[in-house]
Write a protein that holds these residues in place. Structure first.
Motif, mmCIF file in Angstrom:
data_model
loop_
_atom_site.group_PDB
_atom_site.id
_atom_site.type_symbol
_atom_site.label_atom_id
_atom_site.label_comp_id
_atom_site.label_asym_id
_atom_site.label_seq_id
_atom_site.Cartn_x
_atom_site.Cartn_y
_atom_site.Cartn_z
ATOM 1 N N HIS A 73 52.547 38.372 40.567
ATOM 2 C CA HIS A 73 51.922 37.325 39.752
ATOM 3 C C HIS A 73 50.420 37.546 39.771
ATOM 4 O O HIS A 73 49.743 37.237 40.754
ATOM 5 N N THR A 74 49.886 38.098 38.681
ATOM 6 C CA THR A 74 48.431 38.249 38.552
ATOM 7 C C THR A 74 47.992 37.957 37.125
ATOM 8 O O THR A 74 48.773 38.045 36.178
ATOM 9 N N HIS A 75 46.717 37.615 37.005
ATOM 10 C CA HIS A 75 46.022 37.507 35.721
ATOM 11 C C HIS A 75 44.886 38.533 35.761
ATOM 12 O O HIS A 75 43.716 38.213 35.495
ATOM 13 N N LEU A 76 45.232 39.740 36.119
ATOM 14 C CA LEU A 76 44.268 40.774 36.482
ATOM 15 C C LEU A 76 43.312 41.120 35.344
ATOM 16 O O LEU A 76 42.142 41.450 35.576
ATOM 17 N N VAL A 77 43.801 41.072 34.108
ATOM 18 C CA VAL A 77 42.960 41.441 32.965
ATOM 19 C C VAL A 77 42.193 40.210 32.498
ATOM 20 O O VAL A 77 42.743 39.291 31.890
ATOM 21 N N SER A 124 38.687 45.507 34.666
ATOM 22 C CA SER A 124 39.926 45.272 35.408
ATOM 23 C C SER A 124 40.232 46.367 36.416
ATOM 24 O O SER A 124 40.898 46.101 37.429
ATOM 25 N N LEU A 125 39.775 47.580 36.175
ATOM 26 C CA LEU A 125 40.115 48.682 37.073
ATOM 27 C C LEU A 125 39.673 48.462 38.521
ATOM 28 O O LEU A 125 40.450 48.760 39.438
ATOM 29 N N PRO A 126 38.462 47.951 38.797
ATOM 30 C CA PRO A 126 38.123 47.720 40.210
ATOM 31 C C PRO A 126 39.065 46.743 40.902
ATOM 32 O O PRO A 126 39.371 46.899 42.089
ATOM 33 N N ARG A 127 39.520 45.728 40.175
ATOM 34 C CA ARG A 127 40.477 44.795 40.776
ATOM 35 C C ARG A 127 41.806 45.489 41.052
ATOM 36 O O ARG A 127 42.414 45.301 42.122
ATOM 37 N N LEU A 128 42.255 46.293 40.112
ATOM 38 C CA LEU A 128 43.489 47.039 40.319
ATOM 39 C C LEU A 128 43.340 48.019 41.478
ATOM 40 O O LEU A 128 44.237 48.139 42.330
ATOM 41 N N ASP A 129 42.211 48.701 41.543
ATOM 42 C CA ASP A 129 41.996 49.675 42.617
ATOM 43 C C ASP A 129 42.037 49.012 43.990
ATOM 44 O O ASP A 129 42.518 49.603 44.967
ATOM 45 N N ASP A 317 48.051 36.027 42.726
ATOM 46 C CA ASP A 317 47.605 35.171 41.625
ATOM 47 C C ASP A 317 46.184 35.528 41.218
ATOM 48 O O ASP A 317 45.407 34.656 40.814
ATOM 49 N N ASN A 318 45.814 36.791 41.308
ATOM 50 C CA ASN A 318 44.444 37.183 40.984
ATOM 51 C C ASN A 318 44.032 36.618 39.631
ATOM 52 O O ASN A 318 44.661 36.891 38.609
ATOM 53 N N ASN A 319 42.984 35.805 39.627
ATOM 54 C CA ASN A 319 42.445 35.241 38.401
ATOM 55 C C ASN A 319 41.018 34.790 38.679
ATOM 56 O O ASN A 319 40.631 34.614 39.838
ATOM 57 N N PRO A 320 40.213 34.589 37.637
ATOM 58 C CA PRO A 320 38.788 34.331 37.878
ATOM 59 C C PRO A 320 38.454 32.921 38.323
ATOM 60 O O PRO A 320 37.364 32.694 38.850
ATOM 61 N N GLY A 321 39.376 31.963 38.153
ATOM 62 C CA GLY A 321 39.021 30.587 38.401
ATOM 63 C C GLY A 321 39.558 29.972 39.669
ATOM 64 O O GLY A 321 38.861 29.193 40.331
ATOM 65 N N THR A 326 42.146 39.878 45.666
ATOM 66 C CA THR A 326 42.705 41.203 45.376
ATOM 67 C C THR A 326 43.225 41.850 46.653
ATOM 68 O O THR A 326 43.140 43.063 46.820
ATOM 69 N N SER A 327 43.800 41.040 47.539
ATOM 70 C CA SER A 327 44.325 41.558 48.802
ATOM 71 C C SER A 327 45.710 40.998 49.062
ATOM 72 O O SER A 327 45.865 39.801 49.340
ATOM 73 N N VAL A 328 46.716 41.866 48.982
ATOM 74 C CA VAL A 328 48.071 41.447 49.327
ATOM 75 C C VAL A 328 48.187 41.227 50.833
ATOM 76 O O VAL A 328 48.929 40.352 51.293
ATOM 77 N N LEU A 329 47.440 42.005 51.615
ATOM 78 C CA LEU A 329 47.470 41.815 53.067
ATOM 79 C C LEU A 329 46.977 40.412 53.437
ATOM 80 O O LEU A 329 47.601 39.714 54.248
ATOM 81 N N LEU A 330 45.870 39.979 52.849
ATOM 82 C CA LEU A 330 45.377 38.640 53.128
ATOM 83 C C LEU A 330 46.331 37.592 52.571
ATOM 84 O O LEU A 330 46.507 36.522 53.173
#
Length: 408
Positions: A73-77, A124-129, A317-321, A326-330
């Protein structure tokens, strides 16, 4: 075996195989891959000798191998950020107050509309990376920040482009029913003129793997979500739902009624909803990053999910608001500390059950013969470290479709 086939030996496997107990641990294990799929995962002593003869052998030196992580579940873009809203929230404004004042989801819309596809790819690429650097091999990306047919399709095209830019699997989800844009005063008009035509266009272009909606007082009612889900079902697309995050509108039960792959957030879900989800096989996707970031106090009913046998997944749930995470570990650490999940539930939640939440469990999410060889190799002594540590990344290598992508 074909050229390029590979065997990892001297490994400890957390297979997440549901036929085994707990994490499906195999000590002194080996894992063999052919043509990007797992040929064998089990005790090294049982590895057929012919497999070794013609394959490249990699010594894991006692490291752990897990399935590659799945962020379901992400809103990465998206474009820009909402740091100002963060300041407002610190000053006492609630999520709903910010949204009703014109902030929230719609505040990201103008930035996305102004951005080109290339701009969105670049942002979006830095978030994906960051996700890939923690062992993610599959990511779900939703639209929802365009809120016109043109810009919703733009986001979905960017999601497709990201999988061409990086060695990762991407599931694209159409989320036209995310918020009412400022140029519309009527949700009925917006659904008729944008959401439903956009859904048909996304399907016709092959851009949507699933359909989502935001069922909430500040978004769309259950009756309005039904219109979207009925249209999705006619097109043969699976559905998902942002449900019961800020109030109980029986979103969990609604998702189950439509056989949804998942219902997500679920802080206000009740026992009726949990029981319905269990009957339907709908996965509960918990999003502790959003819970933490907007300082919620109502926790999702984990004990009810356990009682009824609802499968539990975790995602950023990566999203700007509400979850610039951007950490699955956290995310796993938050799932344990904030929601009381066990280590096993957390690890299953970002592998096997996250794959289930995307309808991908036949292909990914466990280390089993026949599945895609998406792996993460870790410099740890115990899998619990992946949940326990904060701000520490012990990834040794990320393997996507049998090919190592990140090597320490």
């Amino acid at each position: 075996m074909a050229e390029g086939d590979r065997i990892w030996t001297n490994a400890r496997l957390a297979t997440l195989d549901p036929r085994l107990i707990g994490l499906g641990v195999v000590e002194s294990g080996a894992l063999a891959v052919r043509d990007g799929r797992i040929l064998f995962a089990g005790p090294a002593a049982e590895l057929p000798a012919p497999y070794v003869a013609r394959a490249e052998v990699v010594d894991c030196e006692g490291r752990w191998i897990t399935p590659g992580f799945v962020d379901c579940h992400t809103h990465l873009v998206h474009a820009g950020n909402r740091a100002r809203e963060f300041e407002m929230r610190l000053a006492g404004a609630t999520y709903e107050e910010i949204a009703r004042a014109g902030g929230g989801i719609v505040s990201s819309v103008s930035s996305v509309r102004a951005a080109s596809e290339d701009d969105l790819v670049r942002e979006s690429l830095p978030r994906l990376d960051a996700l890939l650097a923690e062992g993610v091999t599959t990511v779900e990306i939703k639209s929802g920040y365009g809120l016109t047919v043109e810009h919703e399709l733009k986001i979905l095209r960017v999601a497709r482009r990201l999988r061409e830019e990086r060695a990762v699997s991407v599931t694209a989800t159409y989320l036209g029913a995310h918020a009412l844009p400022p140029e519309y005063k009527s949700r009925a008009d917006f659904l008729r003129e944008v959401v439903l035509p956009g859904l048909e266009a996304a399907h016709a272009a092959g851009l949507a793997d699933a359909v989502d909606g935001f069922c909430e007082g500040i978004a769309f009612s259950p009756e309005e979500i039904r219109l979207v889900f009925d249209a999705a079902k006619k097109l043969g697309l699976p559905v998902k739902l942002h449900a019961d995050q800020l109030s109980n509108l029986s979103g969990a039960a609604l998702a189950a009624e439509y056989g949804a792959l998942s219902a997500d957030h679920l802080e206000y879900a009740d026992e009726r909803g949990a029981a319905a989800m269990a009957r339907a096989g709908t996965v509960a996707v918990l999003l502790p990053g959003a819970f933490y970031f907007i300082r919620e106090t109502k926790k999702p009913p984990v004990d009810l999910f356990r009682k009824h046998g609802v499968k539990i997944a975790l995602a950023t749930d990566n999203n700007p608001g509400t979850s610039p995470l951007t950490s699955v570990l956290l995310t796993m650490n938050m799932g344990a500390t904030l929601f009381g999940l066990t280590v096993e539930e957390c690890l299953a939640g970002v592998t096997r059950e996250a794959a289930r939440a995307l309808g991908r469990q036949p292909e990914i999410g466990t280390l089993e013969s026949g599945k895609v060889a998406d792996l993460a190799i870790w410099d740890i002594e115990d899998p619990a470290e992946l949940v326990y540590r904060m701000g520490f990344n012990p990834l040794h290598a990320r393997v996507w479709r049998g090919r190592a992508q990140v090597q320490a």
